[in-house]
Design an enzyme around this catalytic site. Structure first.
Site, PDB file in Angstrom:
ATOM      1  N   ARG A  15       0.839  -1.196   0.000  1.00 58.62           N
ATOM      2  CA  ARG A  15       0.000   0.000   0.000  1.00 58.62           C
ATOM      3  C   ARG A  15       0.878   1.252   0.000  1.00 58.62           C
ATOM      4  NH1 ARG A  15      -3.584  -1.292   5.225  1.00 58.62           N
ATOM      5  NH2 ARG A  15      -1.590  -2.261   5.806  1.00 58.62           N
ATOM      6  N   LYS A  75       1.633   2.258   7.376  1.00 58.32           N
ATOM      7  CA  LYS A  75       1.998   1.498   8.566  1.00 58.32           C
ATOM      8  C   LYS A  75       2.936   2.297   9.458  1.00 58.32           C
ATOM      9  CE  LYS A  75       0.837  -1.968   9.562  1.00 58.32           C
ATOM     10  NZ  LYS A  75      -0.358  -2.261  10.389  1.00 58.32           N
ATOM     11  N   TYR A  94      -1.074   4.745  10.633  1.00 56.90           N
ATOM     12  CA  TYR A  94      -1.481   3.776  11.654  1.00 56.90           C
ATOM     13  C   TYR A  94      -0.278   3.526  12.560  1.00 56.90           C
ATOM     14  CZ  TYR A  94      -5.620   2.575   8.862  1.00 56.90           C
ATOM     15  OH  TYR A  94      -6.808   2.616   8.166  1.00 56.90           O
ATOM     16  N   HIS A  96      -0.747   2.084  16.221  1.00 55.79           N
ATOM     17  CA  HIS A  96      -1.022   0.967  17.137  1.00 55.79           C
ATOM     18  C   HIS A  96       0.020   0.911  18.253  1.00 55.79           C
ATOM     19  CE1 HIS A  96      -4.197  -0.477  14.479  1.00 55.79           C
ATOM     20  NE2 HIS A  96      -3.358  -0.417  13.466  1.00 55.79           N
ATOM     21  N   GLU A 118      -5.906   5.226  13.678  1.00 57.45           N
ATOM     22  CA  GLU A 118      -6.829   4.307  14.349  1.00 57.45           C
ATOM     23  C   GLU A 118      -7.562   4.897  15.548  1.00 57.45           C
ATOM     24  OE1 GLU A 118      -2.784   3.521  16.289  1.00 57.45           O
ATOM     25  OE2 GLU A 118      -3.532   3.934  14.265  1.00 57.45           O
ATOM     26  N   ASP A 270      -2.463  -6.557  15.315  1.00 58.89           N
ATOM     27  CA  ASP A 270      -1.681  -5.316  15.346  1.00 58.89           C
ATOM     28  C   ASP A 270      -1.981  -4.481  16.590  1.00 58.89           C
ATOM     29  OD1 ASP A 270      -4.202  -4.544  14.575  1.00 58.89           O
ATOM     30  OD2 ASP A 270      -3.605  -3.687  12.648  1.00 58.89           O
TER      31      ASP A 270
END
Length: 363
Positions: A15, A75, A94, A96, A118, A270
């Site tokens: 991505r 990511k 993102y 996490h 997120e 994740d």
């Protein structure tokens, strides 16, 4: 504002943080967008597409980080990227954090402004930037689970939809959020028998109203989980606690109660995973077996369908990127409560209480 989009370096992550359509909107608004050469190749967006949309193409990831006020990714930054991130630089991706103390400390030390997709919220409490990837991951969970139920990859040898004269497979879905509903929808479409568990009765009523009769709902508790794992072929973990580590609903001792070849897909991996025995895997090496139970725990599942995922992600992130670029991160967060909830770390301080609680860090 100078916005940079680096090439993702996570294993088999194809991505990219922005489509050419997103670049065009930003450049028309007067912003400068730099794309690392080849960043969009895996998603089917090439350097020339970005050039035509008004982007600069830079050769290296170091140039992207050095020349950009805001980094837009997919990511979380990996250790190779930590030294490139600088004080007051906005990183929008993102993260996490709750499942990664090393990353959390690195971002604290960097002094960067870390806004996590997120935890951005809508007024109704939903998570608009997590939703499209949860939709992709929920649907993919059934595709991958069905594949790993095949005997050559150590599954039970069950066809989820069955055939005339043979009962369909049984799918247990933990969590009736976006992941769970999309997984249930896909499994039901294949003809599988689906049981979906949740502690939120409003969600269960919704599922009961919109799903076909072979999708049944039950309240989630340990007793019901232990009862169902003995008879279900595929178990999908789709539990989410906003910004916090996922709870372990499937414990190690439960594996002994499952039939050999049962497949578990932990979509929550994740965020630390909702199954005690799962740990992050990659698309290159996606599964492992413990007590004859197949574990699929790829932490970036939507990366396997990067074109779909990149378009879906840019659809929802672009308005926020424009807001930050137009107003600066401080004013944008001040004026937008939902965006402010995405502000996890800034200037060396943890600002999101669930992350602070996870690592006992002062807010």
């Amino acid at each position: 504002m100078k916005i940079g989009v680096p090439k993702e370096i996570k294993n088999n992550e194809s991505r990219v943080g922005m489509t050419p359509a997103g670049v065009l909107e930003l450049t028309r608004a007067g912003h400068e967008v730099s794309i690392q050469s080849g960043a969009g190749d895996g998603s089917g967006f090439f350097d020339e597409d970005y050039r035509k949309a008004g982007a600069r193409i830079l050769g290296t990831i170091e140039e992207i980080y050095r020349e950009s006020q805001m980094i837009v990714k997919v990511k979380e930054p990996l250790p190779e990227e930590y030294p490139m991130i600088r004080e007051n630089q906005v990183v929008f991706t993102y993260f996490h954090f709750a499942s990664n103390e090393t990353l959390t400390q690195a971002m604290i030390d960097s002094g960067a402004i870390c806004i996590a997709y997120e935890t951005v919220e809508d007024p109704d409490g939903s998570l608009p930037l997590l939703t499209p990837m949860s939709e992709v991951a929920g649907r993919m969970a059934i595709q991958q689970g069905a594949r790993y139920l095949e005997k050559p990859v150590k599954g039970r040898g069950v066809l989820l939809g069955g055939v005339p004269g043979v009962a369909p497979g049984k799918v247990l879905v933990l969590g009736a959020g976006t992941v769970g509903i999309q997984a249930a929808k896909m499994a039901a479409g294949l003809g599988a028998h689906v049981t979906i568990l949740d502690v939120n009765m409003k969600r269960l009523r919704y599922v009961n109203d919109v799903m076909p009769s072979h999708v049944v709902t039950e309240f989630s508790n340990e007793y019901n989980i232990r009862r169902h794992i003995k008879t279900h072929d595929l178990i999908i973990g789709g539990v989410l606690l906003k910004g916090a580590k996922a709870p372990n609903l499937i414990t190690r001792d439960m594996l002994k109660e499952m039939r050999p070849g049962t497949v578990m897909v932990d979509v929550a991996v994740d965020q630390g995973g909702c199954m005690e025995t799962t740990h992050p895997t990659t698309h290159e090496d996606p599964v492992y077996i413990i007590d004859d139970v197949v574990h699929y725990a790829v932490a970036n599942m939507p990366g396997a369908v990067p074109h779909t995922s990149t378009v879906a992600l840019t659809n929802v992130t672009l308005p926020y990127i424009l807001r930050i670029a137009n107003k600066g991160w401080e004013k944008a967060c001040l004026e937008d409560d939902g965006l402010r909830k995405g502000l996890n770390i800034a200037g060396g301080e943890v600002l999101y209480k669930e992350i602070a609680a996870t690592f006992a860090t002062a807010v």
